[in-house]
Write an enzyme that holds these catalytic residues in place. Sequence first.
Site, PDB file in Angstrom:
ATOM      1  N   LYS A 104      34.212  56.233  55.955  1.00 48.59           N
ATOM      2  CA  LYS A 104      34.618  55.910  54.300  1.00 48.59           C
ATOM      3  C   LYS A 104      34.330  57.043  53.797  1.00 48.59           C
ATOM      4  O   LYS A 104      33.334  57.977  53.873  1.00 48.59           O
ATOM      5  CB  LYS A 104      34.014  54.548  53.651  1.00 48.59           C
TER       6      LYS A 104
HETATM    7  P1  NAD Z   1      43.647  49.241  43.720  1.00 47.42           P
HETATM    8  O1  NAD Z   1      42.909  50.498  42.970  1.00 47.42           O
HETATM    9  O2  NAD Z   1      45.062  49.509  44.037  1.00 47.42           O
HETATM   10  O3  NAD Z   1      43.307  48.090  42.859  1.00 47.42           O
HETATM   11  C1  NAD Z   1      42.090  47.386  42.532  1.00 47.42           C
HETATM   12  C2  NAD Z   1      42.564  46.370  41.593  1.00 47.42           C
HETATM   13  O4  NAD Z   1      41.416  45.534  41.433  1.00 47.42           O
HETATM   14  C3  NAD Z   1      43.352  46.703  40.338  1.00 47.42           C
HETATM   15  O5  NAD Z   1      44.039  45.893  39.797  1.00 47.42           O
HETATM   16  C4  NAD Z   1      42.024  46.653  39.288  1.00 47.42           C
HETATM   17  O6  NAD Z   1      42.481  46.643  37.967  1.00 47.42           O
HETATM   18  C5  NAD Z   1      41.246  45.374  39.743  1.00 47.42           C
HETATM   19  N1  NAD Z   1      39.761  45.634  38.948  1.00 47.42           N
HETATM   20  C6  NAD Z   1      39.232  46.513  39.165  1.00 47.42           C
HETATM   21  N2  NAD Z   1      37.871  46.154  38.797  1.00 47.42           N
HETATM   22  C7  NAD Z   1      37.796  44.676  38.547  1.00 47.42           C
HETATM   23  C8  NAD Z   1      37.156  43.779  38.011  1.00 47.42           C
HETATM   24  N3  NAD Z   1      35.955  44.134  37.419  1.00 47.42           N
HETATM   25  N4  NAD Z   1      37.705  42.645  37.753  1.00 47.42           N
HETATM   26  C9  NAD Z   1      38.617  42.228  38.235  1.00 47.42           C
HETATM   27  N5  NAD Z   1      39.653  43.135  38.653  1.00 47.42           N
HETATM   28  C10 NAD Z   1      39.389  44.401  38.969  1.00 47.42           C
HETATM   29  O7  NAD Z   1      42.774  49.237  44.925  1.00 47.42           O
HETATM   30  P2  NAD Z   1      43.043  48.285  46.301  1.00 47.42           P
HETATM   31  O8  NAD Z   1      43.619  49.269  47.167  1.00 47.42           O
HETATM   32  O9  NAD Z   1      44.070  47.168  46.150  1.00 47.42           O
HETATM   33  O10 NAD Z   1      41.780  47.854  46.916  1.00 47.42           O
HETATM   34  C11 NAD Z   1      41.482  46.416  46.583  1.00 47.42           C
HETATM   35  C12 NAD Z   1      40.408  45.895  47.691  1.00 47.42           C
HETATM   36  O11 NAD Z   1      40.906  45.952  48.711  1.00 47.42           O
HETATM   37  C13 NAD Z   1      38.885  46.973  47.669  1.00 47.42           C
HETATM   38  O12 NAD Z   1      37.747  46.321  47.935  1.00 47.42           O
HETATM   39  C14 NAD Z   1      39.343  47.648  48.804  1.00 47.42           C
HETATM   40  O13 NAD Z   1      38.326  48.318  49.646  1.00 47.42           O
HETATM   41  C15 NAD Z   1      40.087  46.718  49.796  1.00 47.42           C
HETATM   42  N6  NAD Z   1      41.087  47.337  50.758  1.00 47.42           N
HETATM   43  C16 NAD Z   1      42.044  48.092  50.458  1.00 47.42           C
HETATM   44  C17 NAD Z   1      42.892  48.347  51.288  1.00 47.42           C
HETATM   45  C18 NAD Z   1      44.176  49.270  51.254  1.00 47.42           C
HETATM   46  O14 NAD Z   1      45.159  49.583  52.315  1.00 47.42           O
HETATM   47  N7  NAD Z   1      44.405  49.774  49.874  1.00 47.42           N
HETATM   48  C19 NAD Z   1      42.674  47.957  53.078  1.00 47.42           C
HETATM   49  C20 NAD Z   1      41.838  47.162  52.891  1.00 47.42           C
HETATM   50  C21 NAD Z   1      40.733  46.758  51.995  1.00 47.42           C
END
Ligand code: NAD
Length: 412
Positions: A104
């Site tokens: 990561k």
């Molecule tokens: P992103 O940055 O695209 O979106 C994050 C979202 O969470 C946004 O809508 C933001 O406004 C919201 N957010 C942030 N803080 C918040 C809070 N305190 N309360 C409520 N909402 C809040 O990120 P993402 O890529 O969608 O990733 C989200 C999660 O999924 C993370 O834990 C990431 O590690 C995990 N993840 C992502 C991927 C990927 O392919 N992008 C793959 C596996 C896991």
Amino acid sequence: MASTFSASVNQYVDRAADLLGLEQDIRGLLADPYRQIDVQVPIHADDGSVHTFRGYRVQHNGARGPFKGGLRFHPETDLDEVRALASLMTWKSALLDLPFGGAKGGVTIDPSSLSSRELEAATRSFTHAISGIIGPNADILAPDVNTDARVMGWVMDAYSSQAGWSPAVVTGKPLELGGVPGRVEATGRGVVSITASTLAALGQALTGRRLAVQGFGNVGRHVAQLAAEQGAVIVAVSDVSGGRCAPEGIDIPALLAEAVPGVLLHEVPVGDAITNDELLGLECDVLIPAALENAIDGTNASAVRAPLVVEAANHPITPEADVTLRDAGVTIVPDILANAGGVTGSYFEWTANLTAFRWSEERFNQELLSFLGRAFESVWVRHLEHQVDLRTAAYMVGMARVAEAVRLRGLA
Ligand code: NAD
């Protein structure tokens, strides 16, 4: 509580290691990261001054293949968080039987406070700082919180400017740079598929189930969109600004038309306003935390009323909350299974880049569902055979594979 994040993950690692009866020397090797680096990330800001940030890359375990894992930009990211997320990637890749280890990356930065040029400069600066330890057969990056295809394109260019054309050093790229159709939606598609499989195993259908989704970024918005298309009723969604709800179901196409990336949900006139706390305690069939880690902790776990929680985010439930929820009879689908569509899609993209063969979206989605279906089956069988919760079952499957690779390579 970022300082205890990696210790939290290690609690799950320990529990599965006990049940697998792993030898002490292998356990020690699996608990610790192989390599962790902490680098300075300097940039020239738009006003001509020099700003410096901290960046981290943790390579947790590479016994099964090159290290693989996302890159996040967040003002609260620190080395402990990145270490924990790298460990999750090791078990996730192994659970999906992908030929990757876990890694990561993170930069402690608030992207909303930077111009596009400054963000690009920070991405290039970080990539140069870690370029000695990444590469198509060494360590492959991907999008995560606050990073997207545009950022991945900059990573690819910064690395390739030193090493020559290397699209396979990073996945989740723009299609024009070797990205594959389907990757952007892959994590969300996987969450929906695993949710449907879990419901089916519990004797229910996704159609008509009432879902609440916390987080409306890359993962959350695709979960809401794809689940609605498959007949689920999305009763609430939220982002960092708060959320929208509608007991009869939110009109998701209308919401998506308004809530384009960059627009916060509190500004969107679809459904009624709801806070993040209210969303977590909503009466619904499935709660899907898809924002950040530790969203459900000891303070709010007892408010959860959904009988099924699917961890779309990484580590959205603290170990304390995990116990509270399980004691209340809640079924929890763990992150390393629920959101594994992302790394699985990245594996297809990496494969496409190494072989210079273009995959169709149809083939991508078909293979994605097959890989996830097999992983779900292996976890469900282990859960029934050993009478353990789904998280423990998932760790057992992933850890057994990594431990075997360690033994076969003569590493322990
Ligand atoms: P992103 O940055 O695209 O979106 C994050 C979202 O969470 C946004 O809508 C933001 O406004 C919201 N957010 C942030 N803080 C918040 C809070 N305190 N309360 C409520 N909402 C809040 O990120 P993402 O890529 O969608 O990733 C989200 C999660 O999924 C993370 O834990 C990431 O590690 C995990 N993840 C992502 C991927 C990927 O392919 N992008 C793959 C596996 C896991």
